[in-house]
Design an enzyme around this catalytic site. Structure first.
Site, short mmCIF file in Angstrom:
data_model
loop_
_atom_site.label_atom_id
_atom_site.label_comp_id
_atom_site.label_asym_id
_atom_site.label_seq_id
_atom_site.Cartn_x
_atom_site.Cartn_y
_atom_site.Cartn_z
CE LYS A 35 -0.34 0.12 5.05
NZ LYS A 35 -1.23 0.19 6.22
NE ARG A 131 -6.25 1.24 12.03
CZ ARG A 131 -5.00 1.02 11.61
NH1 ARG A 131 -4.08 1.96 11.74
NH2 ARG A 131 -4.67 -0.15 11.09
CE1 TYR A 256 15.46 31.14 3.34
CE2 TYR A 256 15.33 28.75 3.08
CZ TYR A 256 15.28 30.02 2.54
OH TYR A 256 15.06 30.18 1.19
CG MET A 304 11.25 23.08 -1.64
SD MET A 304 10.27 24.18 -2.70
CE MET A 304 9.22 24.98 -1.50
#
Length: 361
Positions: A35, A131, A256, A304
């Site tokens: 999955k 669940r 940063y 990023m």
């Protein structure tokens, strides 16, 4: 030239890890969990390798199952979350998808359907995860209704899922297994309980089917443990390269927010991998990477597209040198702990921007 970032996939490691599953659970059949894009590794790449090696595959939903069938996968495929609408049943029957039944609505859909052939069902019991799954006291009723329906094959599998199998100090797994066995005591058929942690640490849970996921990709789910303890081999190695080098003086900051300040004259290497490539933004200063096989600490906030590391203690580092962010030589779980998360999240969040490249070791 392309950016040097790659998620390198070692399929020999995948086969090794499946072999460990079979060694630990020699009397069980294996349902390999693929999955979430095979935990970020690439669903079709992994499923094609496992198609004839595993006894069945498992995904979360029918869209993931269709991707496998459309890609030529022939093995039975289980829908772990079952059905989201009644119309999915016809497709499940047509394409040999096994379905999880864990509530009244799904069962009614099955009973009322008009199918080309019956489907194989896993009846899921809630033994403490709270669940999905039917209450243990309802197991007999649901089982009898499945057996009475012409839309369900007779070979029903009774299943449950563990909440704390990764923690051998917890008594919850023993309690769940005892409740599961009690609820199933008068119900014939195959049974399934063990996830990766169950395979590794709870032999009594192996039963007829085991459902390994995380361990297949070379990572241990056990609390406080890396993969090496069970001869697991990482399938994914996230690699990049040094693209810049600079000297910074004592008191100067990097990145940063100026979160890292040099306490001495330092050499900083910039690596072209950031949170846009799947590296965790919350990885703090000191998180290790491997530069030419040697550890170097993160120095400055993750951007990023780039990270910066302190290579002052590593003479000879040059632009173009290989960097390993996790995988071969640097356990995924270790990096995840630095970032305050789990390895599952790091690999499943790997974006398409980072190419998956199958390597031949």
């Amino acid at each position: 030239m392309a950016r040097p970032n790659q998620a390198r996939l070692n399929l020999a490691a995948l086969r090794n890890n499946l072999g460990l599953v079979r060694q630990l659970a020699p009397h069980s059949r294996v349902m390999a969990v693929v999955k979430a894009n095979a935990y970020g590794h690439g669903a079709l790449t992994i499923a094609r390798e496992l198609d004839t090696l595993a006894d069945a595959l498992a995904v979360a939903c029918i869209e993931e199952a269709e991707e496998l069938r459309d890609g030529g996968i022939n093995a039975p495929v289980l829908l772990l979350e079952g059905l989201f609408e009644a119309a999915e049943l016809a497709l499940a029957a047509e394409r040999n998808f096994w379905v999880t039944i864990d509530n009244e609505r799904q069962l009614v859909w099955l009973e009322q359907a008009r199918l080309s052939r019956p489907v194989r069902c896993l009846l899921k019991l809630d033994t403490g995860m709270h669940r999905l799954g039917v209450a243990p006291e309802q197991a007999g009723l649901f089982y009898r209704r499945l057996r009475a329906s012409p839309n369900a094959r007779d070979d029903i599998v009774l299943s449950t899922h563990f909440a704390s199998a990764d923690d051998t100090a917890s008594d919850q797994t023993r309690a769940q297994l005892a409740l599961f066995e009690h609820a199933c005591r008068n119900l014939p058929g195959e049974r399934s309980a063990a996830n990766s942690a169950g395979v590794l640490a709870w032999p009594a849970s192996h039963l007829d089917w085991v459902r390994p996921g995380y361990m297949l990709y070379g990572n241990s789910p056990m609390v406080g443990e890396n993969a090496g303890g069970h001869t697991l081999q990482p399938v994914m190695t996230l690699s990049s390269a040094v693209i810049s080098l600079r000297e910074v003086q004592s008191g100067e900051s990097v990145g940063y927010g100026a979160t890292w300040v040099a306490s001495r004259p330092s050499r900083i290497a910039t690596i072209c991998a950031g949170y846009g490539d799947g590296y965790p933004r919350l990885a703090p200063n000191g998180t290790p990477v491997l530069v030419n096989g040697r550890r170097a600490p993160l120095a400055g906030r993750v951007s990023m597209d780039m990270i910066t590391v302190d290579v002052t203690e590593l003479p000879g580092v040059c632009i173009g040198d290989e960097v390993i962010l996790w995988g071969d030589g640097l356990p995924l779980g270790e990096v995840a702990r630095y970032a305050g998360t789990i390895g599952y999240e790091l690999t499943t969040r790997m974006p398409a921007r980072t190419p998956r490249v199958v390597i031949t070791p």
